[in-house]
Structures are given as C-alpha cells and as structure tokens.
Design a protein around this motif. Structure first.
Motif, PDB file in Angstrom:
ATOM      1  N   VAL A  48      53.583 -50.772 -23.018  1.00 47.77           N
ATOM      2  CA  VAL A  48      52.785 -50.917 -24.234  1.00 47.77           C
ATOM      3  C   VAL A  48      53.600 -51.668 -25.284  1.00 47.77           C
ATOM      4  O   VAL A  48      54.651 -51.196 -25.716  1.00 47.77           O
ATOM      5  CB  VAL A  48      52.356 -49.546 -24.797  1.00 47.77           C
ATOM      6  N   GLU A  49      53.077 -52.841 -25.674  1.00 46.62           N
ATOM      7  CA  GLU A  49      53.745 -53.653 -26.687  1.00 46.62           C
ATOM      8  C   GLU A  49      53.271 -53.271 -28.089  1.00 46.62           C
ATOM      9  O   GLU A  49      52.132 -52.823 -28.269  1.00 46.62           O
ATOM     10  CB  GLU A  49      53.447 -55.142 -26.467  1.00 46.62           C
ATOM     11  N   SER A  50      54.137 -53.503 -29.044  1.00 51.49           N
ATOM     12  CA  SER A  50      53.782 -53.311 -30.450  1.00 51.49           C
ATOM     13  C   SER A  50      54.650 -54.225 -31.299  1.00 51.49           C
ATOM     14  O   SER A  50      55.635 -54.786 -30.808  1.00 51.49           O
ATOM     15  CB  SER A  50      53.973 -51.847 -30.874  1.00 51.49           C
ATOM     16  N   GLY A  51      54.265 -54.360 -32.568  1.00 51.56           N
ATOM     17  CA  GLY A  51      55.072 -55.132 -33.492  1.00 51.56           C
ATOM     18  C   GLY A  51      54.551 -56.523 -33.810  1.00 51.56           C
ATOM     19  O   GLY A  51      55.137 -57.231 -34.634  1.00 51.56           O
ATOM     20  N   GLY A  52      53.481 -56.921 -33.157  1.00 48.65           N
ATOM     21  CA  GLY A  52      52.925 -58.237 -33.456  1.00 48.65           C
ATOM     22  C   GLY A  52      52.262 -58.250 -34.821  1.00 48.65           C
ATOM     23  O   GLY A  52      52.098 -57.218 -35.477  1.00 48.65           O
ATOM     24  N   GLY A  53      51.876 -59.441 -35.261  1.00 43.78           N
ATOM     25  CA  GLY A  53      51.204 -59.559 -36.548  1.00 43.78           C
ATOM     26  C   GLY A  53      51.188 -60.981 -37.036  1.00 43.78           C
ATOM     27  O   GLY A  53      51.459 -61.919 -36.280  1.00 43.78           O
ATOM     28  N   LEU A  54      50.860 -61.122 -38.311  1.00 44.74           N
ATOM     29  CA  LEU A  54      50.792 -62.427 -38.965  1.00 44.74           C
ATOM     30  C   LEU A  54      52.027 -62.600 -39.844  1.00 44.74           C
ATOM     31  O   LEU A  54      52.358 -61.714 -40.643  1.00 44.74           O
ATOM     32  CB  LEU A  54      49.521 -62.511 -39.809  1.00 44.74           C
ATOM     33  N   VAL A  55      52.679 -63.738 -39.697  1.00 45.91           N
ATOM     34  CA  VAL A  55      53.890 -64.007 -40.472  1.00 45.91           C
ATOM     35  C   VAL A  55      53.917 -65.483 -40.837  1.00 45.91           C
ATOM     36  O   VAL A  55      53.361 -66.318 -40.107  1.00 45.91           O
ATOM     37  CB  VAL A  55      55.150 -63.602 -39.664  1.00 45.91           C
ATOM     38  N   GLN A  56      54.546 -65.787 -41.951  1.00 42.42           N
ATOM     39  CA  GLN A  56      54.688 -67.184 -42.340  1.00 42.42           C
ATOM     40  C   GLN A  56      55.811 -67.850 -41.558  1.00 42.42           C
ATOM     41  O   GLN A  56      56.742 -67.174 -41.080  1.00 42.42           O
ATOM     42  CB  GLN A  56      54.982 -67.283 -43.830  1.00 42.42           C
ATOM     43  N   ALA A  57      55.707 -69.150 -41.436  1.00 42.95           N
ATOM     44  CA  ALA A  57      56.764 -69.910 -40.775  1.00 42.95           C
ATOM     45  C   ALA A  57      58.108 -69.620 -41.443  1.00 42.95           C
ATOM     46  O   ALA A  57      58.198 -69.540 -42.670  1.00 42.95           O
ATOM     47  CB  ALA A  57      56.457 -71.400 -40.828  1.00 42.95           C
ATOM     48  N   GLY A  58      59.125 -69.433 -40.605  1.00 44.46           N
ATOM     49  CA  GLY A  58      60.443 -69.084 -41.103  1.00 44.46           C
ATOM     50  C   GLY A  58      60.700 -67.594 -41.152  1.00 44.46           C
ATOM     51  O   GLY A  58      61.843 -67.169 -41.357  1.00 44.46           O
ATOM     52  N   GLY A  59      59.655 -66.819 -40.971  1.00 46.06           N
ATOM     53  CA  GLY A  59      59.774 -65.372 -41.026  1.00 46.06           C
ATOM     54  C   GLY A  59      60.239 -64.768 -39.712  1.00 46.06           C
ATOM     55  O   GLY A  59      60.559 -65.478 -38.757  1.00 46.06           O
ATOM     56  N   SER A  60      60.253 -63.443 -39.687  1.00 45.49           N
ATOM     57  CA  SER A  60      60.738 -62.711 -38.520  1.00 45.49           C
ATOM     58  C   SER A  60      59.769 -61.604 -38.125  1.00 45.49           C
ATOM     59  O   SER A  60      59.039 -61.070 -38.963  1.00 45.49           O
ATOM     60  CB  SER A  60      62.109 -62.076 -38.826  1.00 45.49           C
ATOM     61  N   LEU A  61      59.793 -61.292 -36.858  1.00 49.29           N
ATOM     62  CA  LEU A  61      59.079 -60.131 -36.315  1.00 49.29           C
ATOM     63  C   LEU A  61      59.939 -59.514 -35.225  1.00 49.29           C
ATOM     64  O   LEU A  61      60.712 -60.214 -34.565  1.00 49.29           O
ATOM     65  CB  LEU A  61      57.736 -60.534 -35.720  1.00 49.29           C
ATOM     66  N   ARG A  62      59.745 -58.230 -35.024  1.00 54.30           N
ATOM     67  CA  ARG A  62      60.417 -57.547 -33.923  1.00 54.30           C
ATOM     68  C   ARG A  62      59.362 -56.883 -33.053  1.00 54.30           C
ATOM     69  O   ARG A  62      58.650 -55.995 -33.508  1.00 54.30           O
ATOM     70  CB  ARG A  62      61.386 -56.494 -34.438  1.00 54.30           C
ATOM     71  N   LEU A  63      59.296 -57.335 -31.826  1.00 52.33           N
ATOM     72  CA  LEU A  63      58.378 -56.743 -30.861  1.00 52.33           C
ATOM     73  C   LEU A  63      59.080 -55.626 -30.096  1.00 52.33           C
ATOM     74  O   LEU A  63      60.274 -55.715 -29.803  1.00 52.33           O
ATOM     75  CB  LEU A  63      57.870 -57.786 -29.880  1.00 52.33           C
TER      76      LEU A  63
END
Length: 127
Positions: A5-20
């Motif tokens: 089960v994946e989590s952590g996705g979303g909408l982010v601006q260019a240059g930003g970060s996310l952790r899945l």
C-alpha cells in the motif's frame, strides 16, 4: 502473498519535494527483508517505467537516469516499509507511482521481474 500500500502522493510545485511510503503486509518481518523492493511510475499514455530499486538489506540501490541525484530510495525492514524521497521535482515526474516487490536476489529494474504490486499513488508536479 504480499500486499503493498503506497501513500504520500499529492500535488506539489516544481522544485518541491514529496516522500512516498509503501507498507507491506501479509509478510513477516523476515519475509519482507527477503524481498527486493522497487518503485515504478506511469504517466498518462505512457508505459510503466522503472524509477528505483533497493536490495534486501538496503545496501544496494539502483536508479533510472532521469531521477538520479534527485530521488532516494530507502527501507526499514523493522517497519516493513520502503520509501522514496523525491526532491527537485519536475513536471515530467507527474505520474502514478507504484511500489513493487521481487522475490529474487538481484536488483530488478524491469517490470516483469516483480511479483507483487501496489495500487499506486498519484504524484502531480505543477509548473
């Protein structure tokens, strides 16, 4: 059988970060540590492509050229979880990101080598 089960996705601006994150269940801690784990992504109208993989003990990793230096894969075998830290995100990183598990020993970089798949999490990078 292993459920992912994946989590952590979303909408982010260019240059930003996310952790899945990808949590595995249906496997004991010993079983999870025997799995090579990988991340793939699929953009609309495109084939699912390899992003990154990590060896069973976390000592070995592999990355697609398009994400090298920006993404980092890691795992916590005590928590049955694999992570994908994504920095300096670009609009072309927009895709559904899938976690996958492989029962073989070698680091796998092709889709057909993986035995179990999650349902995916959407990552959208706006320009």
């Amino acid at each position: 059988q292993v459920q992912l089960v994946e989590s952590g996705g979303g909408l982010v601006q260019a240059g930003g970060s996310l952790r899945l994150s990808c949590a595995a269940s249906g496997a004991s801690g010993r079983t999870f540590s025997s799995l090579v784990m990988g991340w793939f992504r699929q953009a609309p109208g495109k084939e699912r492509e390899f992003v990154s993989a990590i060896s069973r003990n976390g000592g070995g990793t592999s990355y697609a050229d398009s994400v090298k230096g920006r993404f980092t894969i890691s795992r916590d075998n005590n928590k049955n979880t694999v992570y994908l830290q994504m920095n300096s995100l670009k609009p072309e990183d927009t895709a559904v990101y899938y976690c996958a598990a492989d029962r073989s020993i070698e680091l796998a970089t092709t889709r057909v080598e993986y035995d179990y798949w999650g349902q995916g999490t959407q990552v959208t990078v706006s320009s």
